[in-house]
Design a protein around this motif. Structure first.
Motif, mmCIF file in Angstrom:
data_model
loop_
_atom_site.group_PDB
_atom_site.id
_atom_site.type_symbol
_atom_site.label_atom_id
_atom_site.label_comp_id
_atom_site.label_asym_id
_atom_site.label_seq_id
_atom_site.Cartn_x
_atom_site.Cartn_y
_atom_site.Cartn_z
ATOM 1 N N ARG A 23 52.414 32.777 36.150
ATOM 2 C CA ARG A 23 51.408 32.733 37.204
ATOM 3 C C ARG A 23 51.807 33.669 38.343
ATOM 4 O O ARG A 23 52.996 33.913 38.571
ATOM 5 C CB ARG A 23 51.192 31.308 37.735
ATOM 6 N N GLU A 32 45.823 44.140 45.990
ATOM 7 C CA GLU A 32 44.558 43.545 46.449
ATOM 8 C C GLU A 32 43.413 44.537 46.274
ATOM 9 O O GLU A 32 42.315 44.174 45.854
ATOM 10 C CB GLU A 32 44.674 43.129 47.921
ATOM 11 N N PHE A 35 42.661 44.859 42.471
ATOM 12 C CA PHE A 35 41.897 43.711 41.979
ATOM 13 C C PHE A 35 40.542 43.589 42.661
ATOM 14 O O PHE A 35 39.675 42.869 42.179
ATOM 15 C CB PHE A 35 42.675 42.418 42.212
ATOM 16 N N ALA A 37 40.187 41.985 45.339
ATOM 17 C CA ALA A 37 40.224 40.561 45.658
ATOM 18 C C ALA A 37 41.385 40.309 46.610
ATOM 19 O O ALA A 37 42.362 41.065 46.644
ATOM 20 C CB ALA A 37 40.377 39.727 44.394
ATOM 21 N N SER A 39 44.676 38.356 48.301
ATOM 22 C CA SER A 39 45.886 37.729 47.776
ATOM 23 C C SER A 39 45.669 36.241 47.555
ATOM 24 O O SER A 39 46.074 35.679 46.535
ATOM 25 C CB SER A 39 47.046 37.975 48.752
ATOM 26 N N SER A 41 43.086 34.615 46.716
ATOM 27 C CA SER A 41 42.243 34.260 45.561
ATOM 28 C C SER A 41 42.946 34.458 44.222
ATOM 29 O O SER A 41 42.512 33.886 43.213
ATOM 30 C CB SER A 41 40.943 35.073 45.591
ATOM 31 N N VAL A 42 44.002 35.266 44.164
ATOM 32 C CA VAL A 42 44.674 35.515 42.873
ATOM 33 C C VAL A 42 46.017 34.813 42.752
ATOM 34 O O VAL A 42 46.483 34.568 41.633
ATOM 35 C CB VAL A 42 44.860 37.037 42.631
ATOM 36 N N THR A 45 47.097 32.028 39.935
ATOM 37 C CA THR A 45 46.338 32.166 38.694
ATOM 38 C C THR A 45 47.209 32.824 37.626
ATOM 39 O O THR A 45 48.146 33.576 37.939
ATOM 40 C CB THR A 45 45.065 33.001 38.901
ATOM 41 N N GLN A 50 44.103 37.824 35.167
ATOM 42 C CA GLN A 50 43.738 38.813 36.184
ATOM 43 C C GLN A 50 43.925 40.242 35.693
ATOM 44 O O GLN A 50 43.182 41.140 36.090
ATOM 45 C CB GLN A 50 44.595 38.605 37.452
ATOM 46 N N THR A 80 40.478 44.691 35.326
ATOM 47 C CA THR A 80 40.438 43.386 35.975
ATOM 48 C C THR A 80 39.024 42.857 35.830
ATOM 49 O O THR A 80 38.144 43.536 35.292
ATOM 50 C CB THR A 80 40.783 43.489 37.476
#
Length: 360
Positions: A23, A32, A35, A37, A39, A41-42, A45, A50, A80
């Motif tokens: 993970r 970031e 992605f 996105a 930090s 939010s990922v 996971t 991802q 991604t």
């Protein structure tokens, strides 16, 4: 911020810290952006949810963790959930002092390749300019004479023979039009740089398309309303967007298709030139269509002069687009598979000194 955190945030390539359970423990600023996105939010996971890789590297990754050795993988497609795959190199290594934790760094190859290709396109375009300027006058004058003579002959010919003179006139005019398009490279003036609302440019292009060549298309606006002003020439940027929308419209089925105009901000996107200088290009504009995609045999050369995927195409439209974007100090790329073609423009925002003048 500690020294380690400063170094982590400053790394110019996407970097991911992976825990013992595969993970994500942390990502840096460049990751970031990769992605698209945050930090928050990922983190937490599974990394393989991802990072989509077109090669089975999970076993090699596990062996590298068990043995405490680095792993290097070159030239694989990494994607991604928020972006199309890019050809990248992966560098994976255990984190010293933290058993089971691994660092993965992703090095996209596309930027470097496109920089080299941009230089080649610019050189090829300059060669085309020189050739056109040297030959245009000599070619156009005889063509005008040929066209005039054919039209005079047609006045006293039968219907059957008229088809031949009409062909001469039509082909002569087509050659003149081709020469004029090549000459456009040389006649294009440097961009008149000023603050530009890129959404105004996109709206103008959308309205123009729906009233003409794109009347059979559905054009969707997907804008980031917080996007700051771009730094560019609004008329030349309109020419770029119109050309890309026109290409998407012409590639679509006669029953129509969908074009999505998408904008977003990618704060970590920087273009580094061969001389070591860099420039931030955070404003992203994507023209996305659901057409058949670019022919595979020309996909890598689509921005070169005289390369076209359409029958009777001149292959100059995208070369001109590339030149305009290059003159703006920006970057253009394309990813294409059947059902999804994405042309992506990366542009600079208004410089701080200009921004202060506007607000002063």
């Amino acid at each position: 911020m500690t020294s380690d955190q400063t170094i982590w945030s400053s790394l110019p390539v996407p970097a991911i810290l992976i825990g013992e359970d595969d993970r994500i423990l942390d990502v840096n600023t460049a990751a970031e952006g990769f992605f698209n996105a945050s930090s928050k939010s990922v983190v937490g996971t599974p990394v393989w949810d991802q990072v989509a890789i077109d090669a089975p590297i999970e076993d090699a990754f596990a062996r590298a963790r068990d043995k405490g050795t680095p792993l290097f993988v070159n030239d694989i497609d990494v994607g991604t959930g928020n972006r199309a795959p890019l050809q990248c190199g992966l560098q994976i290594a255990p984190l010293s002092g933290h058993p089971g934790q691994m660092i993965m760094m992703i090095s996209p190859r596309e930027l470097a390749a496109r920089m080299t290709r941009n230089h080649s396109v610019h050189s090829a375009a300059q060669s085309a300019i020189g050739m056109a300027e040297m030959l245009a006058h000599e070619i156009k004058n005889p063509l005008a004479g040929i066209t005039g003579a054919a039209q005079l002959l047609s006045m006293n010919l039968s219907q059957e023979d008229l088809e031949l003179t009409d062909l001469i006139v039509a082909e002569s005019r087509r050659i003149v039009k081709l020469l004029e398009q090549v000459e456009q490279f040389g006649n294009l003036s440097p961009p008149d740089m000023k603050p530009v609302n890129i959404h105004d440019v996109l709206d103008r292009a959308r309205r123009s398309a729906l009233l003409g060549f794109g009347a059979h298309m559905k054009i969707i606006e997907d804008y980031d309303p917080s996007l700051p002003l771009a730094w560019g020439d609004p008329d030349q940027l309109l020419q770029v967007v119109l050309n890309l929308v026109k290409n998407a419209s012409e590639a679509a089925d006669t029953r129509g298709g969908t074009i999505r105009l998408h904008t977003y901000f990618e704060h970590s996107f920087r273009l580094r030139r061969a001389d070591g200088s860099g420039r931030s290009l955070p404003l992203q504009v994507e023209i996305i269509d659901d057409g058949p995609g670019l022919p595979e045999d020309i996909r890598g050369d689509i921005f070169d002069p005289f390369v076209s995927g359409r029958e009777n195409g001149t292959g100059l439209g995208l070369a001109l687009v590339s030149k305009i974007v290059s003159d703006h100090g920006g970057w253009i790329s394309v990813t294409s598979v059947p059902g999804r073609t994405v042309f992506r423009l990366s542009l600079a925002r208004v410089p701080r000194d200009q921004d202060s003048k506007e607000n002063g």
